[in-house]
Design an enzyme around this catalytic site. Structure first.
Site, PDB file in Angstrom:
ATOM      1  N   SER A 102      26.111  -8.197  -7.216  1.00 18.07           N
ATOM      2  CA  SER A 102      26.524  -9.252  -6.301  1.00 18.07           C
ATOM      3  C   SER A 102      27.407 -10.282  -7.000  1.00 18.07           C
ATOM      4  O   SER A 102      27.214 -10.591  -8.180  1.00 18.07           O
ATOM      5  CB  SER A 102      25.293  -9.963  -5.731  1.00 18.07           C
ATOM      6  OG  SER A 102      25.666 -11.117  -4.999  1.00 18.07           O
ATOM      7  N   TYR A 117      32.708 -11.650  -2.452  1.00 13.61           N
ATOM      8  CA  TYR A 117      32.916 -12.628  -1.395  1.00 13.61           C
ATOM      9  C   TYR A 117      34.304 -13.229  -1.616  1.00 13.61           C
ATOM     10  O   TYR A 117      34.605 -13.687  -2.729  1.00 13.61           O
ATOM     11  CB  TYR A 117      31.881 -13.759  -1.464  1.00 13.61           C
ATOM     12  CG  TYR A 117      30.505 -13.395  -0.984  1.00 13.61           C
ATOM     13  CD1 TYR A 117      30.298 -12.936   0.309  1.00 13.61           C
ATOM     14  CD2 TYR A 117      29.404 -13.534  -1.827  1.00 13.61           C
ATOM     15  CE1 TYR A 117      29.022 -12.617   0.753  1.00 13.61           C
ATOM     16  CE2 TYR A 117      28.127 -13.220  -1.389  1.00 13.61           C
ATOM     17  CZ  TYR A 117      27.936 -12.754  -0.100  1.00 13.61           C
ATOM     18  OH  TYR A 117      26.695 -12.444   0.338  1.00 13.61           O
ATOM     19  N   THR A 175      32.492  -7.929   1.249  1.00 13.79           N
ATOM     20  CA  THR A 175      31.580  -8.287   2.333  1.00 13.79           C
ATOM     21  C   THR A 175      32.388  -8.913   3.461  1.00 13.79           C
ATOM     22  O   THR A 175      33.022  -9.951   3.279  1.00 13.79           O
ATOM     23  CB  THR A 175      30.494  -9.257   1.834  1.00 13.79           C
ATOM     24  OG1 THR A 175      29.683  -8.576   0.873  1.00 13.79           O
ATOM     25  CG2 THR A 175      29.619  -9.730   2.986  1.00 13.79           C
ATOM     26  N   LYS A 195      31.856  -3.901   3.543  1.00 16.21           N
ATOM     27  CA  LYS A 195      30.435  -3.997   3.885  1.00 16.21           C
ATOM     28  C   LYS A 195      30.250  -4.910   5.099  1.00 16.21           C
ATOM     29  O   LYS A 195      30.883  -5.960   5.197  1.00 16.21           O
ATOM     30  CB  LYS A 195      29.654  -4.557   2.695  1.00 16.21           C
ATOM     31  CG  LYS A 195      28.161  -4.727   2.903  1.00 16.21           C
ATOM     32  CD  LYS A 195      27.523  -5.236   1.616  1.00 16.21           C
ATOM     33  CE  LYS A 195      26.015  -5.435   1.761  1.00 16.21           C
ATOM     34  NZ  LYS A 195      25.691  -6.601   2.613  1.00 16.21           N
ATOM     35  N   HIS A 246      23.711  -7.173   6.956  1.00 18.49           N
ATOM     36  CA  HIS A 246      23.443  -8.147   5.897  1.00 18.49           C
ATOM     37  C   HIS A 246      21.947  -8.477   5.801  1.00 18.49           C
ATOM     38  O   HIS A 246      21.550  -9.614   5.558  1.00 18.49           O
ATOM     39  CB  HIS A 246      24.240  -9.436   6.137  1.00 18.49           C
ATOM     40  CG  HIS A 246      24.637 -10.150   4.878  1.00 18.49           C
ATOM     41  ND1 HIS A 246      25.924 -10.192   4.410  1.00 18.49           N
ATOM     42  CD2 HIS A 246      23.911 -10.850   3.971  1.00 18.49           C
ATOM     43  CE1 HIS A 246      25.977 -10.894   3.289  1.00 18.49           C
ATOM     44  NE2 HIS A 246      24.765 -11.298   2.995  1.00 18.49           N
TER      45      HIS A 246
END
Length: 357
Positions: A105, A131, A157, A219, A243
């Protein structure tokens, strides 16, 4: 031994401070999507094939050109150091030892380079979740560091232009500024590292260019038309995900969205060039088999991996993945499938739910 994810969660709850447990376990809004995601896999039944030679069942699969021992993978979840001292390093090592993919992440408690070194030492493969931040220079820096550290793909994402509102698991008071800035360094304005609301389909190509040509997985896709649009803009794969029920409450469970997404990508230009994965609510080998049968090429585990990490660190993650892979192989044998490819078409919608009322 078959992992009991519910028991792992109960054990983890006793080990974690209550506010950290709620941060991991909670969902957005009234948690309707969170509750539905696990149950949704049970809206499908399995139609096993008989009189097939299943003396040897192979769970190996290829994802974006890399071979893995299992289609089960560790999904990107933030701040794993809150669960276990070595955090992402321990989780990544556990995944690699199980022959599984690990996705790091952006919101990590360990340095990107350290995770890359850990996975390389274990002979594994990892991807980097992205992100898109308000200050794109921050995103650019992280992506280039991940590429240099050995990430094999980037996972954009797409379902978080703004952060879902949560009643019991706000990051406020859970994640310190020091932890938040582990990979970012000092910032005059922390909001610069917040998610960008102007993220768009064009950013798939932008991200691929920033990453030096690394394949981009999108995603958070829950619609067939969105999946087709992502493919048209250069996505190498899409991950069907809500999510973990942490964004739009009321969003479709992945199980119910997967057939539409897989169907949309099965035809048309580039059909063979865009893979499909799924996450959300997978708890057993039968759940994983259902996802594969509905068109997923891989199945990602989020909270189950966190609970395993909390309880037993590297060995916990490895044991979870190996145990669920064994459970999947057993289910595949019972269903008459000797490979991941042969699972196609085994799942059926619950006839009772399709009848008019």
């Amino acid at each position: 031994m078959i992992p009991d994810v519910a028991q792992l969660q109960r054990r983890a709850r006793k080990l974690l401070p209550p506010h950290v447990y709620d941060y991991y376990a909670g969902g957005s809004g009234r948690e309707r999507t969170l509750r539905a995601s696990e149950k949704a896999w049970r809206q499908f039944w399995l139609a096993p094939r008989v009189l097939r030679d299943v003396a040897s069942v192979d769970t190996a699969t290829r994802l974006l050109g890399s071979t893995f021992a299992t289609p089960l993978a560790v999904a990107p979840t933030g701040y794993q150091g809150l669960a276990y001292p070595d955090g992402e390093l321990a989780a990544a090592a556990g995944a690699a030892r199980a022959g599984a993919l690990y996705v790091l992440s952006t919101r990590s408690t360990c340095r990107i380079e350290d995770v890359g070194e850990t996975v390389a030492a274990e002979g594994g493969t990892w991807w980097f979740q992205v992100y898109l931040m308000r200050d794109r220079n921050l995103t650019t820096g992280l992506v280039r560091r991940a590429a240099a550290a050995g990430a094999a793909a980037l996972v954009l994402t797409g379902d978080t232009p703004v952060v879902g509102r949560k009643r019991r698991n706000s990051a406020d008071g859970v994640v310190s500024d020091e932890v938040f800035l582990v990979n970012l360094g000092p910032l005059d304005d922390l909001d610069a590292a917040s998610q960008a609301a102007d993220v768009s389909l064009a950013d798939i190509g932008w991200l691929r260019d920033v990453g030096g040509g690394l394949p981009v997985v999108v995603k958070g896709v829950l619609r067939g038309d969105d999946a087709a649009a992502c493919r048209a803009h250069g996505a190498a794969a899409v991950l069907v995900s809500n999510h973990g029920g942490r964004q739009l409450d009321g969003a479709l469970p992945a199980a119910l969205a997967l057939p539409d997404v897989a169907g949309a990508l099965a035809t048309g230009a580039g059909a063979e060039n865009c893979e499909v994965y799924a996450d959300g609510g997978i708890r057993t080998g039968e759940d994983a088999l259902t996802a594969l049968a509905l068109g997923a090429g891989a199945v990602f585990l989020g909270r189950p991996a966190l609970w395993a990490l909390t309880c037993d660190g590297t060995d916990g993650v490895r044991s979870l993945l190996e145990g669920l892979t064994d459970d999947l192989a057993h289910a595949m044998a019972l269903a008459g499938a000797t490979s991941v490819a042969e699972t196609a078409g085994i799942a059926r919608p619950d006839p009772a739910r399709s009848q008019p009322r």
